[in-house]
Design an enzyme around this catalytic site. Structure first.
Site, PDB file in Angstrom:
ATOM      1  N   TYR A  64      10.880 -27.057  17.390  1.00 48.45           N
ATOM      2  CA  TYR A  64      10.853 -25.580  17.600  1.00 48.45           C
ATOM      3  C   TYR A  64      10.952 -25.685  19.172  1.00 48.45           C
ATOM      4  CZ  TYR A  64       9.465 -21.745  14.618  1.00 48.45           C
ATOM      5  OH  TYR A  64       9.659 -20.721  13.684  1.00 48.45           O
ATOM      6  N   GLU A  66      11.686 -22.167  21.009  1.00 47.23           N
ATOM      7  CA  GLU A  66      11.719 -20.868  21.652  1.00 47.23           C
ATOM      8  C   GLU A  66      11.733 -20.843  23.032  1.00 47.23           C
ATOM      9  OE1 GLU A  66       8.825 -17.619  20.100  1.00 47.23           O
ATOM     10  OE2 GLU A  66       9.296 -18.877  18.372  1.00 47.23           O
ATOM     11  N   ASP A 241      33.981  -8.760  20.416  1.00 40.08           N
ATOM     12  CA  ASP A 241      33.707  -9.468  19.339  1.00 40.08           C
ATOM     13  C   ASP A 241      34.772 -10.479  18.992  1.00 40.08           C
ATOM     14  OD1 ASP A 241      32.889 -10.831  17.059  1.00 40.08           O
ATOM     15  OD2 ASP A 241      31.955  -9.168  16.049  1.00 40.08           O
ATOM     16  N   THR A 270      31.449 -16.003  16.740  1.00 40.83           N
ATOM     17  CA  THR A 270      31.131 -16.927  15.852  1.00 40.83           C
ATOM     18  C   THR A 270      31.454 -18.549  16.268  1.00 40.83           C
ATOM     19  OG1 THR A 270      33.178 -17.075  14.534  1.00 40.83           O
ATOM     20  CG2 THR A 270      31.099 -15.717  13.807  1.00 40.83           C
ATOM     21  N   LYS A 273      34.663 -20.228  12.995  1.00 43.95           N
ATOM     22  CA  LYS A 273      35.955 -19.670  12.367  1.00 43.95           C
ATOM     23  C   LYS A 273      37.197 -20.520  13.118  1.00 43.95           C
ATOM     24  CE  LYS A 273      33.882 -15.530  10.739  1.00 43.95           C
ATOM     25  NZ  LYS A 273      33.830 -14.064  10.952  1.00 43.95           N
ATOM     26  N   ARG A 279      28.474 -23.681  11.812  1.00 42.87           N
ATOM     27  CA  ARG A 279      27.926 -22.192  11.466  1.00 42.87           C
ATOM     28  C   ARG A 279      27.154 -21.958  12.579  1.00 42.87           C
ATOM     29  NH1 ARG A 279      30.381 -21.213   7.209  1.00 42.87           N
ATOM     30  NH2 ARG A 279      29.877 -19.021   7.411  1.00 42.87           N
TER      31      ARG A 279
HETATM   32  C1  LIG Z   1      32.801 -12.976  10.894  1.00 41.28           C
HETATM   33  C2  LIG Z   1      32.313 -12.134  11.821  1.00 41.28           C
HETATM   34  C3  LIG Z   1      31.106 -11.768  12.109  1.00 41.28           C
HETATM   35  C4  LIG Z   1      29.910 -12.250  11.554  1.00 41.28           C
HETATM   36  O1  LIG Z   1      29.761 -13.764  11.605  1.00 41.28           O
HETATM   37  P1  LIG Z   1      28.578 -14.457  10.684  1.00 41.28           P
HETATM   38  O2  LIG Z   1      28.498 -15.670  11.334  1.00 41.28           O
HETATM   39  O3  LIG Z   1      29.107 -14.313   9.053  1.00 41.28           O
HETATM   40  O4  LIG Z   1      27.271 -13.671  10.660  1.00 41.28           O
HETATM   41  C5  LIG Z   1      30.904 -10.808  13.160  1.00 41.28           C
HETATM   42  N1  LIG Z   1      31.879 -10.086  13.769  1.00 41.28           N
HETATM   43  C6  LIG Z   1      33.343 -10.454  13.493  1.00 41.28           C
HETATM   44  C7  LIG Z   1      34.408  -9.684  14.006  1.00 41.28           C
HETATM   45  C8  LIG Z   1      33.593 -11.278  12.354  1.00 41.28           C
HETATM   46  O5  LIG Z   1      34.657 -11.570  11.960  1.00 41.28           O
END
Ligand SMILES: *Cc1c(COP(=O)(O)O)cnc(C)c1O
Length: 478
Positions: A64, A66, A241, A270, A273, A279
């Site tokens: 843990y 936090e 994002d 993320t 990707k 992840r």
């Molecule tokens: C994939 C994605 C997310 C979400 O990511 P997770 O790891 O699945 O929660 C958020 N914003 C955008 C633009 C994405 O393409």
């Protein structure tokens, strides 16, 4: 390091797991086989390195932690501090960001952290001020009421879903759509491109607290300098994002106006990707938002995952190496080769091409819905996903698009020639598939007809295409 080490590590791990629950060990092995055999064109997936994968499978998971580095609510976090600080340092250096918060468990969680940070920083609320300085006991019922009203009535302007925006940018299935009064900007119907004048107009009319840039299914570069100017002109916080294209930012394919980090107040992503890590999620921000961002856990996040932060540190270290820039450039080269291959065979692409890692095929040209196309391709060993196109007549469920991306195949080593062959396989399947009918004879948006022999033949061709580019060549589980 010998390749043998990778095989030994994973084989031994499976042996240990098999002794407890053999079906899990079998499923892990089967997943490797499946991933090796399928032509993975899902734009949001990739293959993390063995080092990244191994960094997650250990006793860091037991801790843990936090709090933040050096300020934990649990004892004995010195080693967690080491990996979290390393991940944050690599992230700051890689992206040139003043501050990095590496605890978010996913991209959605990173966005929640960012939304909260911006609300806490920007909303003028005396009750919130009291709450921030931990005078929670001094808050009256009226204060709490005012706080909820003030926080729950803020405005967000983001890219519309059918133009490629993400659910977390203020849409109903996500809490952001319930927290915020949301409006979205789309793309120009003629070109499919973001029309910055229209974004500026929407911002002037709507006066959002947060302007969101970034997407999951827009195949072009975005000019973040212009979006920042628009945000500034209406006093909005500019959030980007970059979940999908973080690898292209890390690899310096997107620079200058197209690199969000110097232009945005806050950037979320993320890590799994195009960035090719474990992840997870991450927030980068300007110094003035750092304190609020660091409150992510426990404000909106559960306890941090130290084993994943260790893997983030490994993956970010990999992304700082020169060969990652080469990888990022090859992702885009491959996407462009794939787009060319499809266009030359007569496919219709949203925006007519790509300058990032993804291509969006408008399959209405093949007289199919996205759902029919997705399934027919899957039958043929080609893994993609259906996606809306701008002003999609088939809605968000059936859709009229197929989104394909090159980060995963590029990791395997495929190049322009293989992208052309991939385009040929996709085009073959889509031209040979016809829309099916319901029992009562009306056209179906889900059923389709595809000769099983043809699907098998394409699947074999797809496997042949991959044979020269083994996935995880250092891992032999037999
Ligand atoms: C994939 C994605 C997310 C979400 O990511 P997770 O790891 O699945 O929660 C958020 N914003 C955008 C633009 C994405 O393409």
């Amino acid at each position: 390091m010998s390749r043998n080490a990778e095989s030994t590590a994973f084989r031994s791990a499976l042996e240990v797991i098999r002794a407890v629950e053999p079906r899990v060990a079998d499923a892990i092995g089967a997943e490797l086989t499946d991933q090796r055999e399928s032509l993975k064109l899902i734009a949001s997936e990739n293959y993390a390195s063995p080092a990244t994968l191994l960094a997650m499978g250990n006793w860091f998971s037991d801790k843990y932690a936090e709090g933040t580095v050096g300020r934990r609510f649990y004892a004995g976090c010195q080693n967690v501090d080491t990996v979290e600080a390393l991940a944050a340092e690599h992230a700051r250096e890689l992206f040139g960001a003043p501050h990095a918060y590496v605890q978010p468990h996913s991209g959605i969680d990173a966005n929640l952290v960012a939304f909260w940070a911006v609300l806490a920083d920007r909303v003028e609320s005396p009750a919130l001020k009291k709450a921030q300085v931990r005078q929670v006991n001094d808050l009256t019922e009226a204060d709490w009421f005012a706080l909820r009203r003030e926080l729950g009535n803020q405005r967000m302007l983001g890219m519309s879903l059918d133009a490629g925006g993400h659910l977390t940018h203020g849409f109903r299935p996500n809490i952001s759509g319930k927290m915020f009064d949301q409006r979205s900007y789309g793309t120009d119907p003629a070109t499919g491109l973001i029309d910055y004048d229209r974004v500026a107009e929407a911002a002037r009319e709507f006066k959002p607290l947060i302007l969101v840039g970034g997407y999951s299914a827009y195949p072009r570069k975005v000019n973040f300098r212009i979006l920042r100017e628009i945000a500034d002109s209406v006093g909005a916080t500019f959030m980007v994002d970059m979940a999908h294209f973080a690898g292209l930012v890390a690899g310096k394919v997107f620079t200058g106006d197209f690199d969000p980090v110097p232009h945005a107040h806050i950037v979320t992503t993320t890590t799994h990707k195009s960035l090719r890590g474990p992840r997870g999620g991450m927030v980068l921000c300007q110094p003035e938002l750092a304190d609020q961002v660091d409150r992510g856990c426990p404000m909106v996040l559960g306890g941090p995952l130290p084993h994943v932060m260790a893997a983030k540190a490994v993956a970010l270290a990999e992304a700082r190496r020169p060969d990652f820039a080469d990888y990022a450039q090859r992702i885009v080269d491959n996407a462009q080769a794939l787009a060319e291959g499809l266009l030359s065979r007569g496919a219709t692409l949203v925006t007519g091409g790509t300058d990032n890692h993804l291509v969006l095929i408008d399959v209405s040209g093949y007289e199919l819905t996205g759902r029919q196309a997705e399934q027919a391709l899957l039958d043929s060993g080609i893994v993609t996903n259906r996606n809306s196109v701008p002003q999609d007549p088939n809605g968000a469920w059936y859709t009229s698009g197929i989104r394909i991306g090159t980060p995963a195949l590029t990791t395997r080593g495929l190049g322009a020639a293989e992208m052309d062959q991939t385009a040929e396989l996709i085009h073959t399947v889509l031209t040979q598939t016809t829309a099916g009918a319901n029992a009562d004879g009306t056209p179906s948006k889900a059923k389709y007809n595809l000769d099983a022999g043809l699907a098998d033949k394409v699947a074999r061709q797809a496997t042949d295409l991959l044979a020269t580019y083994p996935l995880y060549p250092g891992i032999d589980l037999t």
